[in-house]
Write an enzyme that holds these catalytic residues in place. Structure first.
Site, short mmCIF file in Angstrom:
data_model
loop_
_atom_site.label_atom_id
_atom_site.label_comp_id
_atom_site.label_asym_id
_atom_site.label_seq_id
_atom_site.Cartn_x
_atom_site.Cartn_y
_atom_site.Cartn_z
N HIS A 111 107.47 7.26 47.94
CA HIS A 111 108.23 8.07 46.98
C HIS A 111 107.37 8.39 45.75
O HIS A 111 107.26 9.56 45.34
CB HIS A 111 109.48 7.30 46.56
CG HIS A 111 110.34 7.98 45.57
ND1 HIS A 111 111.47 8.69 45.92
CD2 HIS A 111 110.25 8.08 44.21
CE1 HIS A 111 112.03 9.19 44.84
NE2 HIS A 111 111.31 8.83 43.77
N GLU A 112 106.75 7.37 45.19
CA GLU A 112 105.94 7.58 43.98
C GLU A 112 104.64 8.31 44.29
O GLU A 112 104.12 9.03 43.43
CB GLU A 112 105.65 6.22 43.32
CG GLU A 112 106.89 5.47 42.88
CD GLU A 112 107.76 6.27 41.93
OE1 GLU A 112 107.22 7.10 41.17
OE2 GLU A 112 108.99 6.08 41.95
N HIS B 119 105.44 11.92 43.87
CA HIS B 119 105.47 12.32 42.46
C HIS B 119 104.05 12.48 41.91
O HIS B 119 103.76 13.46 41.20
CB HIS B 119 106.21 11.28 41.63
CG HIS B 119 107.70 11.31 41.80
ND1 HIS B 119 108.44 12.47 41.75
CD2 HIS B 119 108.60 10.30 42.00
CE1 HIS B 119 109.72 12.19 41.90
NE2 HIS B 119 109.85 10.87 42.07
#
Length: 502
Positions: A149-150, A153
């Protein structure tokens, strides 16, 4: 028992965290050690606070920058796809949470466990509705989902010329997670559409990870084909001690189940469907030659059970079972008689039947159909696991399902571990569940989640020309976030209450 164990585990964790908190407080209050202690933490990127441990580093920045330079056109399409998915997921997450809340309320009012099993989202409490034996799967899959997920980003931010200050991981109570620290000034200078690409990248990567785990799970039989065979039966990997499947004539680890009565078992799915079919259909009978029956009948006086069924054997008998049949000389009256007979001798090598006509069609000798006389929900089931003799089960079929653990994968070589495919299957299922859940939850327009920044950027991109006043746009966003936060909080609170109250 499980609830007490969960309470004990949570108590131990809380006591450990409190001890760490006390230790940190002592160090921080010490004039002698405070400066050196804070310097030591800062040099290693660590931050300690009550129930929270956090670590941050810049060692992965080069990796993020390298990923952000791979095929710029493909990355543009990739993150634009993530933008579209993120907006759709924001709307879909609200619909899903409303539906989940309705199902939870329905379960609370109707006390129907099937409604809870149908819920797409459920609150997970280790030790209560998450087996303690599978905690490692849960935490590793959760950490992997958070890192991916990160990563989304970070790569999206670098592609939009937003600096990444660092990447980190944390543990809050017992739940692990990850984060990226973005340079806020750069983030505020780019357009709302660019911000949306960054904010949506996390849930987009969770969705892609979910699809990748699903694909791996689907292709696992093909990937393991050289060393593990499938379709030959369900392999027993664990037998619960003291259960109905345990014992010298029960199932053992390494046995391959190929059938339940006349229902063939080619894998775990067949095992489950066969047990469900046997549980919801009348008890089958067995074709027995009349000539062989006559001398072996041990007539006992039949008596009625509380549910209206008949029994004619002693409750202490481990080898005999009460069978019912239609008297050969009184077929016109359809009168049934009952006899207590040695069960293994009666059913070994015999054909399954439902009427006497079934026996006449497949036998050259005079045969009748004898049926075990059992309580309404109890079934007699022959479990085929060659080369061993049948395992004979008498009980409620779901109990047999819970008594053993099975896998579709049979090792082709003796040195291969039975649990490797089980590990891969279980881990993939956890990744699918947790990565999908992170994608849904982070899409909710809620304070402190990705959905908050996604919603704010979306409103700036779509309402800037419609609602000119920025404060009015922020007020609209605030009330939408308040509604989304209330919806998520209601789901979590009621879901947690349902899990712990039962």
């Amino acid at each position: 028992m499980i609830k007490h164990l969960a309470a004990f585990i949570i108590t131990c964790i809380v006591m450990w965290m409190c001890s760490c908190t006390d230790f940190v407080s002592i160090l921080q209050s010490s004039v002698t050690h405070r400066i050196s202690y804070e310097s030591w933490l800062a040099s290693r990127g660590l931050m300690l606070s009550p129930f929270h441990v956090r670590w941050q580093t810049t060692m992965f920045n080069r990796l993020f920058a390298y990923c952000a330079r791979i095929n710029p056109r493909a990355l543009f399409i990739w993150f634009n796809s993530g933008l579209v998915f993120g907006i759709a997921a924001m709307l879909g997450s609200v619909v899903l949470l409303i539906r989940t809340l309705q199902q939870t309320i329905a379960q609370m009012t109707t006390d129907n466990p099937r409604i809870g099993d149908q819920q797409a989202l459920q609150v997970v409490v280790p030790g209560v509705n998450l087996p303690t034996s599978q905690l490692a799967y849960f935490f590793i899959a959760l950490l992997l989902s958070g890192v991916i997920h990160e990563l989304g980003h970070a790569v999206a931010a670098l592609r939009e010329q937003v600096r990444v200050n660092g990447f980190g991981m944390f543990v809050f109570v017992v739940y692990p997670g990850a984060f990226v620290d973005l340079f806020t000034t750069h983030l505020n200078l780019i357009s709302p559409t660019q911000q949306l690409r960054i904010f949506c990248a996390g849930v987009w990567h969770n969705f892609v990870l979910c699809l990748a785990a699903l694909a791996f799970l689907f292709l696992l039989p093909l990937l393991l084909f050289p060393v593990y065979a499938t379709g030959a039966g369900a392999l027993v990997t664990e037998v619960v001690q003291g259960s109905a499947a345990d014992g010298p004539r029960g199932l053992s680890v390494g046995d391959i189940v190929t059938g339940l009565e006349d229902c063939p078992v080619r894998g775990v799915e067949d095992w489950t469907s066969c047990l469900s079919h046997l549980a919801h259909t009348p008890q089958a009978g067995y074709c027995v030659p009349v000539a062989s029956l006559q001398p072996s009948w041990a007539h006992g006086r039949a008596f009625k059970r509380l549910d209206g069924t008949m029994d004619c054997c002693s409750n202490n008998s481990l080898t005999d079972l009460c069978f019912s049949y239609i008297k050969p000389q009184g077929r016109s009256s359809r009168e049934r008689e009952y006899a207590c007979m040695p069960v293994r001798k009666m059913v070994t090598g015999t054909r399954v039947c439902h009427t006497d006509d079934d026996c006449a069609a497949h036998s050259h000798t005079a045969s009748i159909c004898v049926t075990p006389s059992l309580e309404n929900q109890t079934r007699f089931i022959r479990v085929t696991h060659p080369p061993n003799t049948h395992m004979l089960f008498v009980g409620y079929p779901p109990h047999l399902q819970y008594a053993v653990s099975l896998t579709n994968f049979v090792p082709r070589f003796g040195f291969l571990h039975l649990d490797l495919p089980v590990f891969l299957e279980t881990f993939c299922k956890y990744v699918v569940s947790l990565s999908g859940a992170l994608a849904v939850v982070n899409s909710v327009p809620c304070f402190a989640l990705d959905g908050q920044w996604m919603l704010n950027a979306l409103l700036e991109a779509t309402l800037a020309n419609v609602v000119i006043d920025r404060q009015k746009r922020e007020l609209i966003g605030f009330f939408l976030l308040l509604a989304g936060s209330a919806l998520l909080a209601a789901n979590v609170a009621l879901g947690l209450w349902m899990v712990t109250a039962r």
